[in-house]
Scaffold this motif. Structure first.
Motif, PDB file in Angstrom:
ATOM      1  N   THR A  80       0.829  -1.210   0.000  1.00 57.39           N
ATOM      2  CA  THR A  80       0.000   0.000   0.000  1.00 57.39           C
ATOM      3  C   THR A  80       0.857   1.251   0.000  1.00 57.39           C
ATOM      4  O   THR A  80       0.581   2.222  -0.727  1.00 57.39           O
ATOM      5  CB  THR A  80      -0.918   0.004   1.241  1.00 57.39           C
ATOM      6  OG1 THR A  80      -1.769  -1.141   1.202  1.00 57.39           O
ATOM      7  CG2 THR A  80      -1.767   1.257   1.276  1.00 57.39           C
ATOM      8  N   GLN A  83       2.650   1.749  -3.441  1.00 56.22           N
ATOM      9  CA  GLN A  83       1.720   2.253  -4.451  1.00 56.22           C
ATOM     10  C   GLN A  83       1.330   3.698  -4.173  1.00 56.22           C
ATOM     11  O   GLN A  83       1.131   4.483  -5.097  1.00 56.22           O
ATOM     12  CB  GLN A  83       0.483   1.355  -4.507  1.00 56.22           C
ATOM     13  CG  GLN A  83       0.764  -0.038  -5.041  1.00 56.22           C
ATOM     14  CD  GLN A  83      -0.466  -0.915  -5.121  1.00 56.22           C
ATOM     15  OE1 GLN A  83      -1.595  -0.437  -4.998  1.00 56.22           O
ATOM     16  NE2 GLN A  83      -0.272  -2.216  -5.332  1.00 56.22           N
ATOM     17  N   GLY A  89      -0.333   1.955  -9.357  1.00 49.95           N
ATOM     18  CA  GLY A  89      -1.047   0.780  -8.869  1.00 49.95           C
ATOM     19  C   GLY A  89      -0.345  -0.530  -9.125  1.00 49.95           C
ATOM     20  O   GLY A  89      -0.761  -1.564  -8.609  1.00 49.95           O
ATOM     21  N   ASP A  92       4.943  -2.869  -6.378  1.00 49.97           N
ATOM     22  CA  ASP A  92       4.871  -4.007  -5.460  1.00 49.97           C
ATOM     23  C   ASP A  92       6.296  -4.336  -5.034  1.00 49.97           C
ATOM     24  O   ASP A  92       7.220  -4.230  -5.850  1.00 49.97           O
ATOM     25  CB  ASP A  92       4.218  -5.204  -6.165  1.00 49.97           C
ATOM     26  CG  ASP A  92       4.405  -6.501  -5.407  1.00 49.97           C
ATOM     27  OD1 ASP A  92       5.232  -7.324  -5.847  1.00 49.97           O
ATOM     28  OD2 ASP A  92       3.758  -6.688  -4.360  1.00 49.97           O
ATOM     29  N   GLN A 276      -4.841  -3.300  -3.932  1.00 50.25           N
ATOM     30  CA  GLN A 276      -5.826  -3.098  -4.991  1.00 50.25           C
ATOM     31  C   GLN A 276      -7.229  -3.460  -4.509  1.00 50.25           C
ATOM     32  O   GLN A 276      -8.195  -2.712  -4.727  1.00 50.25           O
ATOM     33  CB  GLN A 276      -5.453  -3.951  -6.214  1.00 50.25           C
ATOM     34  CG  GLN A 276      -4.201  -3.517  -6.932  1.00 50.25           C
ATOM     35  CD  GLN A 276      -4.423  -2.316  -7.820  1.00 50.25           C
ATOM     36  OE1 GLN A 276      -5.557  -1.948  -8.106  1.00 50.25           O
ATOM     37  NE2 GLN A 276      -3.351  -1.681  -8.259  1.00 50.25           N
ATOM     38  N   ARG A 279      -8.415  -0.942  -1.810  1.00 50.68           N
ATOM     39  CA  ARG A 279      -8.820   0.352  -2.361  1.00 50.68           C
ATOM     40  C   ARG A 279     -10.230   0.282  -2.950  1.00 50.68           C
ATOM     41  O   ARG A 279     -10.999   1.246  -2.860  1.00 50.68           O
ATOM     42  CB  ARG A 279      -7.801   0.779  -3.424  1.00 50.68           C
ATOM     43  CG  ARG A 279      -7.865   2.253  -3.771  1.00 50.68           C
ATOM     44  CD  ARG A 279      -6.706   2.657  -4.669  1.00 50.68           C
ATOM     45  NE  ARG A 279      -5.444   2.637  -3.922  1.00 50.68           N
ATOM     46  CZ  ARG A 279      -4.467   1.777  -4.124  1.00 50.68           C
ATOM     47  NH1 ARG A 279      -4.609   0.835  -5.033  1.00 50.68           N
ATOM     48  NH2 ARG A 279      -3.358   1.837  -3.416  1.00 50.68           N
ATOM     49  N   ARG A 280     -10.576  -0.848  -3.531  1.00 45.18           N
ATOM     50  CA  ARG A 280     -11.920  -1.008  -4.072  1.00 45.18           C
ATOM     51  C   ARG A 280     -12.969  -1.146  -2.967  1.00 45.18           C
ATOM     52  O   ARG A 280     -14.143  -0.827  -3.168  1.00 45.18           O
ATOM     53  CB  ARG A 280     -11.967  -2.228  -4.990  1.00 45.18           C
ATOM     54  CG  ARG A 280     -11.326  -1.973  -6.357  1.00 45.18           C
ATOM     55  CD  ARG A 280     -11.059  -3.265  -7.118  1.00 45.18           C
ATOM     56  NE  ARG A 280     -10.635  -3.006  -8.480  1.00 45.18           N
ATOM     57  CZ  ARG A 280      -9.444  -2.557  -8.841  1.00 45.18           C
ATOM     58  NH1 ARG A 280      -8.548  -2.289  -7.916  1.00 45.18           N
ATOM     59  NH2 ARG A 280      -9.146  -2.360 -10.114  1.00 45.18           N
ATOM     60  N   SER A 293      -5.824  -3.540   3.919  1.00 48.97           N
ATOM     61  CA  SER A 293      -4.830  -4.207   3.084  1.00 48.97           C
ATOM     62  C   SER A 293      -4.010  -5.211   3.890  1.00 48.97           C
ATOM     63  O   SER A 293      -3.693  -6.310   3.396  1.00 48.97           O
ATOM     64  CB  SER A 293      -3.906  -3.163   2.455  1.00 48.97           C
ATOM     65  OG  SER A 293      -2.925  -3.767   1.645  1.00 48.97           O
ATOM     66  N   TYR A 330      -3.742 -11.703 -12.387  1.00 48.89           N
ATOM     67  CA  TYR A 330      -4.260 -10.431 -11.894  1.00 48.89           C
ATOM     68  C   TYR A 330      -3.375  -9.274 -12.352  1.00 48.89           C
ATOM     69  O   TYR A 330      -3.877  -8.194 -12.690  1.00 48.89           O
ATOM     70  CB  TYR A 330      -4.335 -10.468 -10.368  1.00 48.89           C
ATOM     71  CG  TYR A 330      -5.080  -9.302  -9.763  1.00 48.89           C
ATOM     72  CD1 TYR A 330      -6.462  -9.228  -9.857  1.00 48.89           C
ATOM     73  CD2 TYR A 330      -4.407  -8.271  -9.122  1.00 48.89           C
ATOM     74  CE1 TYR A 330      -7.154  -8.150  -9.311  1.00 48.89           C
ATOM     75  CE2 TYR A 330      -5.082  -7.194  -8.574  1.00 48.89           C
ATOM     76  CZ  TYR A 330      -6.455  -7.140  -8.678  1.00 48.89           C
ATOM     77  OH  TYR A 330      -7.128  -6.072  -8.141  1.00 48.89           O
ATOM     78  N   LEU A 334      -4.480  -6.063 -14.640  1.00 51.13           N
ATOM     79  CA  LEU A 334      -4.240  -4.657 -14.310  1.00 51.13           C
ATOM     80  C   LEU A 334      -3.532  -3.931 -15.453  1.00 51.13           C
ATOM     81  O   LEU A 334      -3.836  -2.774 -15.757  1.00 51.13           O
ATOM     82  CB  LEU A 334      -3.402  -4.554 -13.031  1.00 51.13           C
ATOM     83  CG  LEU A 334      -4.105  -4.956 -11.719  1.00 51.13           C
ATOM     84  CD1 LEU A 334      -3.128  -4.876 -10.556  1.00 51.13           C
ATOM     85  CD2 LEU A 334      -5.314  -4.069 -11.443  1.00 51.13           C
TER      86      LEU A 334
END
Length: 340
Positions: A80, A83, A89, A92, A276, A279-280, A293, A330, A334
């Protein structure tokens, strides 16, 4: 996405804790030696304790579960921050090469010092995170040197430099591991895959101080991460000491990543996926994203470890490999989404 209310955040955290508890329950009860809920409760409460149950729960399964929770939470929160600082985004710890740098340093420690007369037992375990910290900082220094453009950190260039740095650190790690004796080489390969199978209470105690000290600092700096999303110029105009805050945030995050890599190996993609999803669920407020997170990361590692040790039983699949199976598709998703 608008921020959700504090009660909603607490509800999300409660659901995630239930998910983690479910994975922990299955990990405690399932395995080569199955245990019932009653036997687990009796063992934990010391009611008619059985030596075999004590061995299975306290020496093997419980430290493995606790370490999975700590590692997942550390990597989720660190991702987190990365990012947030880079406003990317796709940032990592694994993709940026920080995992690889910390892993290289730990493998060098294992090669030169592990098992020596001077460094054994608790001293060896406690020194591994320090070597990982040095390797993580080395990775960050290289990224900063080669990712700047006109005195500013370029997020796109940072990804490319991170991939290159990860490849270089990985090559050094492979070369050093090939110089080890067969037993140490096997241990290093399993460890590099991101395995929790050799968890013990020493590893838990080693990682715990980092989880006690660093997350409160990151949570306290959540407002700074929010301001970073406006751009460095805007944050500077609002009175934020941008470079100083970057150093504090990245330093704490590298400490979490390095300590995690030292006790569990390179568990990739947790720092990408967890922020990710958080955040959603919560919006853009980092004061809510950070704890959510961390819980999502903990749930990912707990369930990945459970799947890895049961789906191919009696053989085991490292938790890092299980998460990578999820993380690679994933990551591609993205990338395709960012092109739109």
């Amino acid at each position: 996405m608008p921020d959700v209310s504090p009660p909603r955040v607490w509800s999300i955290c409660a659901v995630l804790i239930v998910v983690i508890a479910g994975g922990a329950y299955l990990s405690l009860t399932s395995g080569m030696f199955d245990l019932s809920l009653r036997e687990i409760v009796q063992t934990l409460l010391r009611i008619d304790p059985v030596r075999e149950h004590d061995l299975v729960i306290f020496d093997f399964r419980l430290p493995r579960i606790v370490l999975s929770v700590l590692v997942g939470a550390a990597l989720g929160m660190a991702g987190t921050v990365f990012q947030g600082v880079t406003r990317n985004g796709l940032a990592d710890p694994g993709i940026l090469g920080i995992n690889a740098g910390a892993g290289m340093a730990v493998v060098l420690f294992m090669f030169f010092f592990q098992g020596s007369v001077q460094i054994q037992g608790w001293l060896a375990v406690m020194m591994m995170p320090m070597f990982g910290l040095v390797g993580g900082f080395l990775a960050v220094v290289l990224i900063y040197l080669f990712s700047q453009q006109h005195g500013r950190l370029d997020p796109q260039r940072m990804i490319l430099v991170g991939i290159a740095a990860a490849s270089g650190f990985g090559a050094v790690t492979l070369y050093v591991s090939l110089k080890m004796n067969p037993n140490d080489f096997e241990m290093a390969v399993v460890w590099l895959a991101g395995s929790i199978y050799n968890a013990n209470w020493k590893f838990v105690v080693t990682l715990l101080p980092w989880l006690i000290l660093m997350p409160p600092i990151l949570w306290w700096k959540g407002r700074v991460l929010d301001l970073f999303q406006l751009g460095e110029d805007s944050a500077l105009s609002l009175g934020v000491h941008v470079e100083r805050e970057k150093k504090v945030l990245l330093g704490c995050s590298i400490g979490l990543v390095a300590a995690s890599v030292a006790v569990s190996g390179s568990v990739s993609f947790v720092g990408l996926i967890a922020p990710q999803i958080a955040r959603r669920l919560t919006g853009v407020n980092h004061g809510a994203i950070l704890p959510v997170s961390g819980l999502i990361g903990a749930a990912l590692v707990v369930w990945a470890d459970f799947i890895g040790k049961t789906i191919f039983a009696p053989a085991e699949l490292a938790a890092g490999i299980v998460i990578s199976i999820i993380g690679v598709p994933y990551f591609i998703y993205l990338l395709m989404k960012m092109k739109r």
